[in-house]
Structure formats: structure tokens, C-alpha cells
Design an enzyme around this catalytic site. Structure first.
Site: not given
Length: 709
Positions: A144, A153
Site C-alpha cells: 500500500e 510516494e
């Protein structure tokens, strides 16, 4: 152990050195995180659980042990799901030490310590082998690592490394695939967040127009995505120019590349217009068949809009094209999605990129200074003609033919308005090199470089020589300062007014004359979830995470309000709006504390999630710029649109344009606020904190008592 941290005070402009706990950064990271929001994301949790069960079963059906690698495990939730689904062992990687420590405790609390190993490292540092962190490669990869932009990210580099070093070839992956979608639109409102529009000024000599520099018009803009709750943007604010286009997909079960790439889609516009903005989102398929799907699509593109999951950790993206371009209905054109290892950006091309090899390998970078100085809400604020007209109207009442004006705001157009409306001489102060360069360009584009004196200096350092020995008859401020995040931060204007008092002539006028801080207690429809304890998540006890967040929120700095664009978060009033404090800019900052106390009666039943605060600036007795509440209609909040500030407490359609376009800065606090305003020395600061003493619930549940001191 204590450490000293330098902290810029936006209200006084000074840097303060404060003694902080050694885990200061950890507290901030946890308090400002979206962990609670993710744990409350029921759709995400269920889809991951279903995908993990399916992946474990596929491995077991092949007669293999299910060895799981969970990158970015957070609370360890997905690893616990995997063990419950039958995985033989899980290696859960978490680089953030406080989170890794919490995961160890959560895993132990739930009885999985013998099946889950928490590795406190970045995944690229994990070692393999008998003496390493993992004895062998995993055959199930769970991650995730996604943000609103999907790859922001560092998902691509992490996957790339994992496939090369940590997992087996053609491993099972959850999620299995991600697809990025885009839709081309024309939107004057959203385009106003990216470009400076011409601004008409009606004067006694006819209409003058403040024009943007050519360099600003040609600038491709800031490289960062604008993440947004797109479901709260009214459909009247944009015109759809294309169908929803699948731009590119990433298969996480195979080797992933983080190299720069571009993906084009040919399409025929569904309407003619000016292509300005690309709206984008993604979905993830948890299984190879695509039966288990988690979508970030806005309601008009969602397969089941009635079951739309509210979430704040993943939203939708607004990308601005380098330049607006005309498109014609039915005439084919190419939309190109470019990405590197961390960023996505878009362009339009008339011919196939594969044929003419015209690609844009580098992400767009601002070269005009404006996108470095002004954020998206600030662009919207400057382009708000109604707001500009309020300042023009106020200036007409205070300007005289012999007025000598001093403008004190960052990157403000007030100096141009004052000049066009007939001021004899105008000085403007720009404290940063970026704002100084930008304003020089704007003055030059409007042929005013010799008519407005621009001073690159902090305003409190002004000397009589800077002002050519003249006394100021009109001190102007929006007020706006780039360091201001919360409503009261712009009270820096009051400190500046105090510092330049010696340069003001007899009878000098200060505009705005006064300001007032207002509050209303609200119940949020969804925003409360980002601070609400989770307790039990899909059958797993995560109280330890709740306690960790609570401790971080009790930390001094974390008690302060945090910025939120509250126009994106529907709420309803539980009280009438109330004025809390007033500030008289016509006088220097008083040497004594400013103190007010009173009560707010909750007029309607509901959950008191937060107190929303905003400023009103009274330019003249008859002219007020309201940065917050426009009106209250029964129990609905009708507020002004834009960037705001807030810290709600625990506890798809667009509301009618609820918040004003920027400053338009708000603070939503936990029913507790302390505001200190003191001394004219520019050495101490106003500050806001949560204090249960000044704001406490009385015995009557519908009465909120408050004290602001």
C-alpha cells in the site's frame, strides 16, 4: 533528552528557538498522518482482504507455501489479514520507526507474533539469505505505497527493487494492477488556480487593465499535482471535453520500471472548447481477473456512485496543461500522460507522439516565479474579481490626490490598484527575493516600473531613506503573507503596522482598519474520520494505533490547528456564527493581552466535531472582506470557497459553494482555542492551542462555554 528547534513565527515574522522532545518529528508525522482515515476506509480494507485471500489460495492451490512480503505495513493490518487467510509467514517492512514499533505491539496483541516479522527498514535495504532479514524470496507481494497521484510516494522504485531482489518471478501481487484515468475539461474556475487573469480597474480616466507578464502566461506552471475532493466541485464549474480515457496501467505482479515514460491516447473531443485542465484518478484491481476493484473515480465516472467511499488519503488529481489549447468536437487529438519515478504530467498533441517523437522528457518547472510564490488558492484569490472590486471600492473612499501609499503584503496587486486610482506615490515592500522579482515583472508588463517604488526588505526594517524621506498617508495590506497558513497568522500585518508607525504621517489611514475573528461550531459529514479512533478494524484490534495518535495529538505543537481546504468537506452549523475577538489596526499592538470570553449556544442537535474560525477584514466602515462564512441557511453552512485551516475532532453532491476562494483561510479546532496577542516588540507571538480549560462543555449538552484569552 531535549532538543532545540527553530520555529518561524508567521504572525511576528521572527524565528523562535524552542525546547522540544527528542521525538518531536515523530509526533508531528503521526499527528498529521492519515492513518486513521485509512483504517476507516471500509472499501479499501474489504477489497484488500478479498484480494489477499484470493492470492493466498492461488499459491496454496499450486502446492506451495504462502510467503508474503508486505511493503509499507503501517499497523501490520494487511499482514494480519494474510496470516488469517492462511499465509505461512509474512515479512512486514516499515521504515518509520514509531510505526514499526506500534506494528510489533499490534501484531503481538492480536496473536500473530509467530507468523509476522516486522522489519524496520526501507525495502531497498532489506537483506536476503540465511543471516539476512528474509531467508528466501516471497511469492506474494502486498503493498500500500500509493498516494493520490498513485506513484508520488515512490511506488515504482520500490516495486522495481522488490521484483529484482525480494520476490519470486511472476509472484502474486495484491493489488495486481493499477490503471490511471484522465478526462480533459475546460474550467475557468480551476484554470484561475494556475494563471493570472487580466484584471479590469474602472478609474476616473476610464478602464485600466492589469495584465500578466508574458513570461507568466507562457510558464508551464508548478510541477506538483493539485489533489482535491473532486466530488465537491460543482459540475457547473467545468465543461467536459473528452470521455474518460484509460491512460496507462502498471502490472505489479511483473517487473516494474521506474524509468521515465509517456503514454498517449487518441480521442475525439465530445465538445468544442479550450482545453485547460486534466482531471485524473486511478483504480486498483486486487486480482488478475479484475473482479475485485477499488476505484478513486468521482461520482460521475464511478461504476456504483451510490456506494461511493469517502476517503481523504486518496483523492483525485487536477493537472494543468502547459498552455490552454482550442479543441474541436469530433476532430482527433492526442492526450499524452508523462511520468518519471515520482510525478505525472499531461500534454496535448495534434499528431501521434510515436510518429513525430515529440515528447516532454522533463517535468514542467516554473520559470516565472509566480508559481513559486503563489499557491493554487492564492491564484484563485487574486483572480476573484468580486474580491478585487471590494478593495477598489474601499480605496476610492480613502485615497486622495496627494496620498503617499505603502503596501505591505507579499506579491499583492494592491499597489497597482492604488496607482490606477490616483495615488500620488506608491511604495510596496517585498520581503522575499521571489516576490520582488515577480512584482518587478508585473510592473514592467504594465509599464509601471518607474511609477511604483518597490523595496526588497522586511517591512520592519524600513528606513526613512527607503521612503525618500516622505511620510506615509495610507498604509495598505490585504493582508496576505506567504508564511501564513492559519487565519490569525496574517495578524503579522498588525506587527508591521506597529513597526512602521514612525513612518506614518499625521492622520494616516490604515487599511484594513480593523479585523475580527469569528467562529461557528459544526458537524462534519465525513472529515471527522481523520481523527476518529478505529478500535477494531476488520476484526483486528488496533487500539494501540489509536492510543499512539492520541498521544501525538496531545503533544504541544500538534494541538495547533492544521490547514484544510474546508470547501471540500461538507458540514452543518450547530451554532450561530459568533465574533470572538477584534483587532484595531489603526492603533499599534497594545502592550497588554487581548482577552475575550463568552459562550456559544448550540442551537441544533448533532455531533460537535469542531469549531471553524475565520477572519473578517474591515477595510472601511462600509466595506468588509469576509474570508469565511457568507451566510447561514437554517442548519447548512454556506461559506466562501478556497484554502482553509482546521483540525476536526473524532466523532457526493456539492454543497452550494460552501467556502470562499482563498485567504479564505479557516481553522477548525476541537472546541478549544487560546489566542495570545501581546507586545509591540515583534518578539512574542499569537498562538493557538487546544486547551480544555478555555473551552469546556457545560452540564447543558447544548451549551459550549468558551474563553479566548
Amino acid at each position: 533528552m531535549k532538543v532545540f528547534c527553530g520555529r518561524a513565527n508567521p504572525t511576528t515574522g521572527s524565528v523562535e528557538w524552542l525546547e522540544e522532545d527528542e521525538h518531536y518529528d515523530y509526533h508531528q508525522e503521526i499527528a498529521r498522518s492519515s492513518y486513521a482515515d485509512m483504517l476507516h476506509d471500509k472499501d479499501r480494507n474489504i477489497k484488500y482482504y478479498q484480494g489477499i485471500r484470493a492470492a493466498v489460495n492461488r499459491v496454496k492451490d499450486r502446492g506451495q507455501k504462502a510467503l508474503v512480503l508486505d511493503i509499507g505495513t503501517g499497523t501490520g493490518l494487511l499482514s494480519m489479514m494474510a496470516v488469517t487467510a492462511g499465509a505461512d509467514y509474512c515479512y512486514a517492512i516499515e521504515v518509520f520507526k514509531p510505526m514499526a514499533d506500534a506494528a510489533v505491539k499490534i501484531v503481538e496483541k492480536n496473536g500473530f507474533s509467530d507468523k509476522i516479522k516486522i522489519i524496520n527498514k526501507h525495502s531497498t535495504e532489506v537483506t536476503m539469505g540465511p543471516d539476512g532479514d528474509m531467508p528466501c524470496r516471497a511469492n506474494i507481494l502486498i503493498t500500500e505505497l500509493f498516494d493520490t497521484e498513485l506513484i508520488g510516494e515512490g511506488a515504482l522504485p520500490s516495486y522495481e527493487h522488490a521484483h529484482r531482489h525480494l520476490v519470486q518471478e511472476n509472484c502474486e501481487a495484491v493489488p495486481h494492477r493499477a490503471t490511471v484515468y484522465a478526462q480533459l475539461v475546460e474550467s475557468r474556475r480551476m484554470w484561475s488556480w494556475n494563471k493570472l487573469f487580466p484584471i479590469p480597474v474602472h478609474t476616473s480616466c476610464g478602464e485600466q487593465v492589469i495584465v500578466p507578464p508574458l513570461e507568466l502566461e507562457r510558464c508551464p506552471g508548478a510541477p506538483s499535482v493539485y489533489d482535491i475532493q473532486l466530488n465537491q466541485v460543482s459540475s457547473a464549474d467545468f465543461t467536459v471535453l473528452s470521455d474518460v480515457l484509460p491512460m496507462f496501467s502498471v502490472d505489479f505482479s511483473k517487473q516494474v520500471s521506474s524509468s521515465a515514460a509517456c503514454h498517449s491516447r487518441q480521442f475525439e473531443p465530445v465538445a468544442s472548447g479550450r482545453a485547460q485542465v486534466v482531471l485524473s484518478w486511478w483504480d486498483i484491481e486486487m486480482d488478475p481477473e479484475g473482479k475485485i476493484k477499488c476505484s478513486m473515480a468521482p461520482f460521475w465516472a464511478h461504476s456504483d456512485p451510490e456506494e461511493l467511499q469517502w476517503r481523504d488519503h486518496w483523492m483525485q488529481c487536477v493537472y494543468f496543461l502547459p498552455q490552454e489549447e482550442p479543441v474541436v468536437q469530433g476532430s482527433s487529438i492526442y492526450l499524452v500522460a508523462h511520468h518519471d519515478d515520482y510525478c505525472v504530467w499531461y500534454s496535448l498533441q495534434r499528431t501521434s507522439p510515436e510518429k513525430d517523437r515529440r515528447v516532454y522528457p522533463a517535468r514542467p518547472v516554473c520559470d516565472c516565479q509566480a508559481h513559486l510564490l503563489w499557491n493554487r488558492p492564492r491564484f484563485g484569490e487574486i483572480n476573484d474579481q468580486d474580491r478585487t472590486d471590494q478593495y477598489i471600492q474601499a480605496l476610492r473612499t480613502v485615497l486622495k490626490p496627494d496620498s503617499v501609499c505603502l503596501c505591505v503584503s507579499d506579491g499583492s496587486l494592491l499597489s497597482l490598484l492604488a496607482h490606477h486610482l490616483g495615488a500620488e506615490q506608491v511604495f510596496t515592500v517585498e520581503s522575499s527575493a521571489a516576490s520582488y522579482r515577480l512584482m518587478k515583472k508585473i510592473f514592467k508588463a504594465n509599464h509601471l516600473e518607474d511609477k511604483i517604488n518597490i523595496i526588497e526588505k522586511r517591512p520592519e526594517l524600513l528606513t526613512s531613506a527607503d521612503l525618500e524621506g516622505k511620510k506615509i498617508s495610507l498604509l495598505l495590506g490585504e493582508p496576505f503573507f506567504t508564511t501564513s497558513l492559519l487565519p490569525w497568522h496574517n495578524l503579522y500585518f498588525w506587527y508591521v503596522r506597529t513597526a512602521v508607525d514612525q513612518h506614518l504621517g499625521p492622520g494616516a489611514v490604515v487599511m484594513p482598519q480593523t479585523a475580527s475573528l469569528h467562529a461557528v461550531v459544526v458537524e462534519f459529514r465525513d472529515l471527522w474520520r481523520i481523527r476518529s479512533p478505529c478500535g477494531d478494524c476488520e476484526g483486528f484490534d488496533v487500539h494501540i494505533m489509536d492510543d499512539m495518535i492520541k498521544r501525538a495529538l496531545d503533544f504541544r505543537e500538534s494541538k495547533e490547528a492544521e490547514p484544510h481546504p474546508l470547501w471540500e468537506y461538507p458540514c452543518r452549523c450547530l451554532s450561530e456564527p459568533q465574533q470572538i475577538l477584534t483587532f484595531d489596526f489603526r492603533q499599534p499592538v497594545p502592550p497588554h493581552l487581548i482577552h475575550a470570553e463568552g459562550s456559544i449556544e448550540l442551537r441544533r442537535p448533532g455531533r460537535s466535531h469542531g469549531a471553524v474560525l475565520w477572519m473578517e477584514y474591515h477595510l472601511t466602515p462600509d466595506n468588509t472582506v469576509n474570508t469565511g462564512l457568507l451566510k447561514s441557511v437554517e442548519d447548512k453552512v454556506v461559506l466562501c470557497t478556497g484554502t482553509v485551516a482546521g483540525t476536526p475532532t473524532a466523532s457526493r453532491q456539492c454543497t452550494s459553494s460552501p467556502w470562499r476562494t482563498p485567504e479564505r483561510r479557516w481553522a477548525a479546532l476541537r472546541l478549544s482555542v487560546t489566542l495570545w496577542i501581546s507586545t509591540p516588540t515583534l518578539e512574542t507571538s499569537p498562538w493557538i492551542s487546544h486547551s480544555q480549560t478555555p473551552w469546556t462543555m457545560g452540564s447543558d449538552p447544548h451549551l459550549l462555554r468558551n474563553k479566548v484569552a
